[in-house]
Enzyme design. Sequence first.
Site, PDB file in Angstrom:
ATOM      1  N   GLU A 180       0.865  -1.243  -0.211  1.00  0.00           N
ATOM      2  CA  GLU A 180       0.001  -0.260   0.024  1.00  0.00           C
ATOM      3  C   GLU A 180       0.943   1.301   0.031  1.00  0.00           C
ATOM      4  O   GLU A 180       1.013   1.810   1.114  1.00  0.00           O
ATOM      5  CB  GLU A 180      -0.862   0.105   1.095  1.00  0.00           C
ATOM      6  CG  GLU A 180      -2.104  -1.260   1.115  1.00  0.00           C
ATOM      7  CD  GLU A 180      -2.785  -1.156   2.188  1.00  0.00           C
ATOM      8  OE1 GLU A 180      -4.005  -2.114   1.944  1.00  0.00           O
ATOM      9  OE2 GLU A 180      -2.686  -0.843   3.298  1.00  0.00           O
ATOM     10  N   ASN A 237       1.917   2.726   7.277  1.00  0.00           N
ATOM     11  CA  ASN A 237       0.889   1.754   7.279  1.00  0.00           C
ATOM     12  C   ASN A 237       0.853   0.750   8.448  1.00  0.00           C
ATOM     13  O   ASN A 237       1.731   0.892   9.261  1.00  0.00           O
ATOM     14  CB  ASN A 237       1.366   0.573   5.980  1.00  0.00           C
ATOM     15  CG  ASN A 237       0.119  -0.177   5.333  1.00  0.00           C
ATOM     16  OD1 ASN A 237      -0.135  -1.348   6.167  1.00  0.00           O
ATOM     17  ND2 ASN A 237      -0.481   0.028   4.384  1.00  0.00           N
ATOM     18  N   GLU A 269     -12.599  -9.916   8.299  1.00  0.00           N
ATOM     19  CA  GLU A 269     -11.164  -9.256   8.627  1.00  0.00           C
ATOM     20  C   GLU A 269     -10.629 -10.226   9.771  1.00  0.00           C
ATOM     21  O   GLU A 269     -11.019 -10.544  10.833  1.00  0.00           O
ATOM     22  CB  GLU A 269     -11.591  -8.011   9.265  1.00  0.00           C
ATOM     23  CG  GLU A 269     -10.364  -7.107   9.774  1.00  0.00           C
ATOM     24  CD  GLU A 269      -9.630  -7.001   8.791  1.00  0.00           C
ATOM     25  OE1 GLU A 269      -9.693  -6.424   7.755  1.00  0.00           O
ATOM     26  OE2 GLU A 269      -8.279  -7.453   9.091  1.00  0.00           O
ATOM     27  N   HIS A 314      -7.958  -8.704   1.170  1.00  0.00           N
ATOM     28  CA  HIS A 314      -7.232  -7.433   1.223  1.00  0.00           C
ATOM     29  C   HIS A 314      -6.166  -7.567   2.080  1.00  0.00           C
ATOM     30  O   HIS A 314      -6.099  -8.500   2.989  1.00  0.00           O
ATOM     31  CB  HIS A 314      -8.259  -6.455   1.790  1.00  0.00           C
ATOM     32  CG  HIS A 314      -9.215  -5.910   0.673  1.00  0.00           C
ATOM     33  ND1 HIS A 314      -9.567  -4.608   0.833  1.00  0.00           N
ATOM     34  CD2 HIS A 314      -9.776  -6.686  -0.183  1.00  0.00           C
ATOM     35  CE1 HIS A 314     -10.386  -4.580  -0.346  1.00  0.00           C
ATOM     36  NE2 HIS A 314     -10.349  -5.602  -0.941  1.00  0.00           N
ATOM     37  N   GLU A 315      -5.139  -6.874   1.941  1.00  0.00           N
ATOM     38  CA  GLU A 315      -3.886  -6.918   2.600  1.00  0.00           C
ATOM     39  C   GLU A 315      -2.938  -8.150   2.484  1.00  0.00           C
ATOM     40  O   GLU A 315      -2.185  -8.495   3.362  1.00  0.00           O
ATOM     41  CB  GLU A 315      -4.020  -6.547   4.064  1.00  0.00           C
ATOM     42  CG  GLU A 315      -4.437  -5.077   4.221  1.00  0.00           C
ATOM     43  CD  GLU A 315      -6.151  -5.038   4.350  1.00  0.00           C
ATOM     44  OE1 GLU A 315      -6.755  -5.936   4.734  1.00  0.00           O
ATOM     45  OE2 GLU A 315      -6.851  -3.931   3.908  1.00  0.00           O
ATOM     46  N   GLU A 371      -7.052  -7.151  -2.985  1.00  0.00           N
ATOM     47  CA  GLU A 371      -6.553  -5.761  -2.951  1.00  0.00           C
ATOM     48  C   GLU A 371      -4.953  -5.539  -3.032  1.00  0.00           C
ATOM     49  O   GLU A 371      -4.618  -5.511  -4.428  1.00  0.00           O
ATOM     50  CB  GLU A 371      -7.088  -5.085  -1.546  1.00  0.00           C
ATOM     51  CG  GLU A 371      -6.666  -3.675  -1.668  1.00  0.00           C
ATOM     52  CD  GLU A 371      -6.829  -3.050  -0.073  1.00  0.00           C
ATOM     53  OE1 GLU A 371      -6.353  -3.857   0.855  1.00  0.00           O
ATOM     54  OE2 GLU A 371      -7.349  -2.266   0.195  1.00  0.00           O
ATOM     55  N   GLU A 387     -10.063   3.279  -1.076  1.00  0.00           N
ATOM     56  CA  GLU A 387     -10.117   3.454   0.727  1.00  0.00           C
ATOM     57  C   GLU A 387      -8.911   4.431   0.956  1.00  0.00           C
ATOM     58  O   GLU A 387      -9.212   5.019   2.210  1.00  0.00           O
ATOM     59  CB  GLU A 387     -10.041   2.311   1.632  1.00  0.00           C
ATOM     60  CG  GLU A 387      -8.535   1.764   1.326  1.00  0.00           C
ATOM     61  CD  GLU A 387      -8.616   0.118   1.986  1.00  0.00           C
ATOM     62  OE1 GLU A 387      -9.554  -0.574   1.663  1.00  0.00           O
ATOM     63  OE2 GLU A 387      -7.939  -0.146   2.921  1.00  0.00           O
TER      64      GLU A 387
HETATM   65  C1  NOJ Z   1      -8.883  -2.778   5.005  1.00  0.00           C
HETATM   66  C2  NOJ Z   1      -9.526  -3.339   3.990  1.00  0.00           C
HETATM   67  O1  NOJ Z   1      -8.896  -2.980   2.675  1.00  0.00           O
HETATM   68  C3  NOJ Z   1     -10.969  -2.344   3.713  1.00  0.00           C
HETATM   69  O2  NOJ Z   1     -11.347  -2.561   2.736  1.00  0.00           O
HETATM   70  C4  NOJ Z   1     -11.760  -3.035   5.236  1.00  0.00           C
HETATM   71  O3  NOJ Z   1     -12.957  -2.276   4.988  1.00  0.00           O
HETATM   72  C5  NOJ Z   1     -10.905  -2.558   6.390  1.00  0.00           C
HETATM   73  N1  NOJ Z   1      -9.533  -3.239   6.166  1.00  0.00           N
HETATM   74  C6  NOJ Z   1     -11.612  -3.296   7.422  1.00  0.00           C
HETATM   75  O4  NOJ Z   1     -11.550  -4.521   7.532  1.00  0.00           O
HETATM   76 CA    CA Z   2      -6.396  -2.234   2.641  1.00  0.00          CA
END
Ligand code: NOJ
Ligand code: CA
Length: 758
Positions: A199, A221, A443, A511-512, A530, A536
């Site tokens: 990122e 980050n 998450e 993501h991540e 992602e 975001e």
């Molecule tokens: C980071 C993610 O990229 C984002 O899309 C998400 O809303 C938040 N984390 C919370 O999980």
């Molecule tokens: Ca992210």
Amino acid sequence: MKKTIILIAAALLGVACAESVKQPVLSDVQTLSSPDGSLTATFGLAPDGTPMYSLSKDGKDVVLPSKLGFVLRGNQIHDNEIFESKTKWMYDSPVSLHDGFALEGTATDSVDETWDPVWGEEAHIRNHYNELTVKLKQSGTGRLMNVVFRLFDDGLGFRYEFPSQWDFRHFTIKEEVTQFAMAGDHKALWIPGDYDTQEYEYTDSRLSQIPSLIENRCMWNASQTVFSKTGVQTALQMKTDDGLYINIHEAAVVDFPTANLDLDIPSMTFRIELTPDAEGWRGAVMTPFSTPWRTVMVVDDARKILASRLILNLNEPCKIEDTSWIHPTKYMGVWWEMITGKSAWSYTDDFPTIELGTTDYSSAKPHGRHGANNDNVRRYIDFAAANGFDGLLIEGWNEGWEEWFGQQKEYVFDFVTPYPDFDIEALNKYAHSKGIRLIMHHETSASIWNYDRHLEAAFNLMNKYGYDAAKTGYVGDIVPRGLHHYSQETINHYNHVIREAARHHIMINAHEAVRPTGLYRTWPNMIGNESAMGTEFQNDIEPIHVTVLPFTRLQGGPMDYTPGILETDLGITAPGNTAHMWSTIAKQLALYVTMYSPLQMAADLPQNYEKYADAFQFIKDVAVDWERSEYLLAEPGDYIVIARQAKKSTLNIASEGTAKLPDARKGYINGATAFAGGKDAWFIGGVTDENAREVTFALDFLAPGKTYEATIYEDAPDADYKTNPKAYVIRKATLTASDSLTMKMATSGGFAISLREK
Ligand code: NOJ
Ligand code: CA
């Protein structure tokens, strides 16, 4: 079709690989040509038995002679010293697996085949390469190591193979020696090398400028480990002064750490920097084993990088037998309102700490800002259904968000317990009754152990309520501590989740997680990632960003970029938010075409789409799966114009009706192809960086003799991404294959065009 390739083995020992005086004289030289003869890869052994390779295009040096191999961890020392020194394990001196090699033999192959991806930028993909395997044996140790080179017309892939062997059953890597010696101080689009995150914003500079610029480009980050002032990530996009585009990346990272690159200046030689594990080692290997492919694309026209399927072709064919449940998806989300700060993922302010199973949410006082509440979710379901979407993501539906990151907490979420105001059963029933699939959110807060422990229960819950896709997330430092997002064990975790999800017929959008390396060919349920800065990041995203990503991050696979923010003043969406999207509205529309993904989000809020309903029409119409893609204009870091044809098989199904389709596909057919209705449909997108531009392109990719009705969404003449981003114009035109279009793009602007056969 297989045919024998022409392999030119040098007749004489001692053929020099390149003119540079520094280059060693190589023996056992082997040469491999690409199918069209434009690329040449050369292998040879230096006098000390170091394996080396080089690459040229039409006689120009691309990679100068560069070393291959590894340094291995020494054996564990089993004597009393370990107790006396009170340290952990001790090891003998490192062991070379990069010199002392002799050539034992070679093998060649040639492949020209076409395969059909489950989804993609085109319906049929050609895989055409010549292959050379050099079989090496290390003197003294007797260790066997093969290097396999695959040479395509647009680049080289090579990997190490370790055959099964009694005296070399397990080893641990201290470092990978593989080099990429560049022939000049090229221009590069780079992000800082990091073991944990991609990122970052891109920097456009000469290679030699990296050390002086890097510190200012390391924005904060939640998890980051920058390892060197000269470290950069792959895919790295470069351009030489004589107009060659070189791209270094990797393909098929399985059971191995992710590679970054570390640059030596002034030799301009990159070395692979593997991501360490918690003890600092960089890969535990059991033979037989093949490493990921190291890739070097080289073309004379930037559009050919976008058109390249090299990374995909180096991955293994699909391992999922029945893929009928996998479907490209256009979705909305209870998401942007949390990102902008209008609402929250969490439910209450009552608890200083949370212990799932003990903390009693049922008696907690809601703080009143929880986004994933029944009424709000229903409102989104209604809007998504009314506008032809397939899915709706809901974040913040489950207990635990009150302290979800920053602590490296191990047990953060259980992925099965909804907040009191989220009725999982009723909401799914309601969504299904309207043809919408809810998209699950997991998450993990990067606590991979915790996710592994709960995975089966979490996927079973999804199956029970009919969710067929999950967005996963890995914010923060990895738990267990010491591991990185790119470490071998973490890579194995991500891949395990993909395989388990496939077993449950679940698509994954991570993501991540690590940036992808084409694995979606093998596991097409890996529908998105992602793994780069997406929307975001709001106004941290510089205008150049989306003119680079298709050359870099997207080379390994699609990105869940989450475009479509039409209210670019975020203070209007969420009072108090001072950010602005550094993009015009027309550029937001163009991203649905230029940023390829089978998973496309309409990320803005329903009320913002209502406000810009005429522009929203493009987002509703655009397809998400493609028959063909035409890369019309491209210069990395400047501009991209792409045309894509909606996938024919989908159009046919749309005209036949959806009755025979499996349930999972019905929503998709209703949504993405309603516009096409069985007619030929094309979509064109163009984006520019901070510079306004005028571009001209021919429409000769359209079917000859057919007439198309076009809707053109473009920047208004006075549009500007800072002062007037919301100024757009929509006009209609009737176009044929013999027309061409001239389009103006504002600063950080763009255009989007839908074309439907009349
Ligand atoms: C980071 C993610 O990229 C984002 O899309 C998400 O809303 C938040 N984390 C919370 O999980
Ligand atoms: Ca992210």
